[in-house]
Write an enzyme that holds these catalytic residues in place. Sequence first.
Site, PDB file in Angstrom:
ATOM      1  N   LYS A  22       0.844  -1.126   0.044  1.00 10.66           N
ATOM      2  CA  LYS A  22       0.053   0.216  -0.084  1.00 10.66           C
ATOM      3  C   LYS A  22       0.863   1.268  -0.117  1.00 10.66           C
ATOM      4  O   LYS A  22       0.534   2.135  -0.697  1.00 10.66           O
ATOM      5  CB  LYS A  22      -1.028   0.156   1.367  1.00 10.66           C
ATOM      6  CG  LYS A  22      -1.635   1.376   1.563  1.00 10.66           C
ATOM      7  CD  LYS A  22      -2.111   1.495   2.882  1.00 10.66           C
ATOM      8  CE  LYS A  22      -1.375   1.906   3.732  1.00 10.66           C
ATOM      9  NZ  LYS A  22      -1.236   3.201   3.908  1.00 10.66           N
ATOM     10  N   ASN A  23       1.957   1.474   0.642  1.00 10.03           N
ATOM     11  CA  ASN A  23       2.606   2.374   0.883  1.00 10.03           C
ATOM     12  C   ASN A  23       3.494   2.829  -0.403  1.00 10.03           C
ATOM     13  O   ASN A  23       3.910   3.716  -0.556  1.00 10.03           O
ATOM     14  CB  ASN A  23       3.588   2.249   2.184  1.00 10.03           C
ATOM     15  CG  ASN A  23       3.046   2.446   3.423  1.00 10.03           C
ATOM     16  OD1 ASN A  23       1.834   2.732   3.429  1.00 10.03           O
ATOM     17  ND2 ASN A  23       3.514   1.709   4.443  1.00 10.03           N
ATOM     18  N   ARG A  93      -4.031   9.810   3.782  1.00  9.96           N
ATOM     19  CA  ARG A  93      -2.887  10.591   4.307  1.00  9.96           C
ATOM     20  C   ARG A  93      -2.146  10.661   2.648  1.00  9.96           C
ATOM     21  O   ARG A  93      -1.535  11.711   2.423  1.00  9.96           O
ATOM     22  CB  ARG A  93      -1.844   9.801   5.011  1.00  9.96           C
ATOM     23  CG  ARG A  93      -0.458  10.561   5.261  1.00  9.96           C
ATOM     24  CD  ARG A  93      -0.693  11.918   5.730  1.00  9.96           C
ATOM     25  NE  ARG A  93       0.656  12.380   6.122  1.00  9.96           N
ATOM     26  CZ  ARG A  93       1.033  13.564   6.665  1.00  9.96           C
ATOM     27  NH1 ARG A  93      -0.280  14.342   6.900  1.00  9.96           N
ATOM     28  NH2 ARG A  93       2.263  14.231   6.842  1.00  9.96           N
ATOM     29  N   CYS A 117      -3.959   7.963   9.464  1.00  9.91           N
ATOM     30  CA  CYS A 117      -4.415   7.696  10.834  1.00  9.91           C
ATOM     31  C   CYS A 117      -3.818   8.890  11.651  1.00  9.91           C
ATOM     32  O   CYS A 117      -2.882   9.591  10.974  1.00  9.91           O
ATOM     33  CB  CYS A 117      -3.557   6.529  11.160  1.00  9.91           C
ATOM     34  SG  CYS A 117      -3.932   4.789  10.504  1.00  9.91           S
ATOM     35  N   ARG A 122       0.846  15.878  12.427  1.00  6.23           N
ATOM     36  CA  ARG A 122       1.463  15.402  11.092  1.00  6.23           C
ATOM     37  C   ARG A 122       1.648  16.471  10.281  1.00  6.23           C
ATOM     38  O   ARG A 122       1.161  16.132   9.209  1.00  6.23           O
ATOM     39  CB  ARG A 122       0.543  14.310  10.622  1.00  6.23           C
ATOM     40  CG  ARG A 122       0.471  13.067  11.659  1.00  6.23           C
ATOM     41  CD  ARG A 122      -0.107  11.754  11.115  1.00  6.23           C
ATOM     42  NE  ARG A 122       0.617  11.234   9.960  1.00  6.23           N
ATOM     43  CZ  ARG A 122       0.090   9.993   9.445  1.00  6.23           C
ATOM     44  NH1 ARG A 122      -0.682   9.312  10.094  1.00  6.23           N
ATOM     45  NH2 ARG A 122       0.853   9.554   8.431  1.00  6.23           N
ATOM     46  N   ASP A 306       5.512   1.389  11.615  1.00  2.00           N
ATOM     47  CA  ASP A 306       4.240   0.427  11.324  1.00  2.00           C
ATOM     48  C   ASP A 306       4.237  -0.984  11.734  1.00  2.00           C
ATOM     49  O   ASP A 306       3.324  -1.554  11.498  1.00  2.00           O
ATOM     50  CB  ASP A 306       3.934   0.659   9.835  1.00  2.00           C
ATOM     51  CG  ASP A 306       3.388   1.811   9.320  1.00  2.00           C
ATOM     52  OD1 ASP A 306       3.158   2.663  10.200  1.00  2.00           O
ATOM     53  OD2 ASP A 306       3.186   2.135   7.918  1.00  2.00           O
ATOM     54  N   ARG A 400      -7.793  -0.683   5.503  1.00  2.00           N
ATOM     55  CA  ARG A 400      -7.114   0.342   4.622  1.00  2.00           C
ATOM     56  C   ARG A 400      -5.778  -0.480   4.260  1.00  2.00           C
ATOM     57  O   ARG A 400      -5.113  -0.021   3.380  1.00  2.00           O
ATOM     58  CB  ARG A 400      -6.838   1.552   5.517  1.00  2.00           C
ATOM     59  CG  ARG A 400      -7.945   2.488   5.861  1.00  2.00           C
ATOM     60  CD  ARG A 400      -7.686   3.629   6.632  1.00  2.00           C
ATOM     61  NE  ARG A 400      -6.473   4.089   6.190  1.00  2.00           N
ATOM     62  CZ  ARG A 400      -5.297   4.530   6.478  1.00  2.00           C
ATOM     63  NH1 ARG A 400      -5.063   4.379   7.923  1.00  2.00           N
ATOM     64  NH2 ARG A 400      -4.228   5.026   6.031  1.00  2.00           N
TER      65      ARG A 400
END
Length: 420
Positions: A22-23, A93, A117, A122, A306, A400
């Site tokens: 995902k990232n 994000r 999140c 942030r 994470d 997610r």
Amino acid sequence: MNRIVVTGGKRLVGEVRIGGSKNAALPLLFAGILTGDSCVFENLPRVSDVLQTLEILRFLGARIRFQRSGDVEVDYRDVRPEVPPGTLTSAIRGSVYLLGAMLGRFGIASLPGAGGCDFGSRPIDLHLWGLERLGAVEEQDAEALTLRAESGLSGCALPLPLPSVGATGNLLMAATAARGETVLSGIAIEPHVQALAEFLRAAGADISPFEGGAVRVRGGAPLHGCRVRVIPDMIEAGTYLCAAMATGGRITLREAVPEHLGALLWVLERMGARLQLRRDGISLDAPERYRCMRIETGPYPAFPTDLHPQMAALFCIGGRAVGEGRVRERVWQSRFRYTEELRRMGAVVRIAEDEARFLPSTLHGTEVRSPDLRGGAALLLAALAAEGRTEISNAATVGRGYEHLEAKLRGLGARVRVYG
């Protein structure tokens, strides 16, 4: 995904395929805007953050086609420099990557808000600082942040004071469109950041190899469409390794990259896990009991933030964990909210500033609420090892980042159901 119901006490055994990251997927999808062409994404995970990103791109004019092979083609030729609805961008994000991509292609970028999140403050100050040094001018109103570069972007030296993943990605994108040379130093070097650079190179960008926390970009060359395979998800892989440890299990991960998980594998091995590493996979045989450790999160290649909550869950499991576990969080503020829910299951936790201490205790199933993506994963691991039935609400946060979660866990023998 509204609820996850788990009946604990079942040892996880078997094989599971790790999906795309995902990232990595989110910046790749937004970076495709710079090509003004058609790109094909292989191994794109079907998780809610990715599907939300596709909706943002569709609103901006991209045409999206899901191919029979499972690949996803995104045609960016008709993308327009419009302001996407805040209802779309505020959910993830990763929408912040619109800034570098849209500014690079159109000279204007607008962002109503970036979600994801909530781990305290942030800010995107590093993103804005770098983009402004490249020539962008910021405008702020009640509805959106807008950046303009009416005369185009110009390359420069960008020494980041800290290795921000998001800022590195945004500035890489913008630098490919800037005139002249940009030197980024102090950058993040996570695997998904390097995957973004590989994608941009494949699309025609002149980007040097990462060396010593720095990269050189010679911008201005036109980019073109290409095909890219999303790298395996190191956080999904790490979560399943921790799940096997939590239940005393034995699992094999297919399409996981050991080099991406060096810090976690080092810790698991010292806790007593027996590991077998291959180029494209990892096998773990958990001990009956394991030793708790002290970990400290940090930018890659340090222990990933994470995977902090999942490791914390391991330290709580009575009958398996031995000794005191400690987690010092050095990346995000307010990442310990999941500990309140672990306490509801019987966990013993003490928190002082940026460090939490965990003592093993008997965990019991109960009703808990997922506070965020990885905190929800920690509750899931605790539930797999706990006595009785656990119901996790607000489970959309977990959805997610984990693809086919129920099917994968049930394939390993877990007693789990996902509702909604």
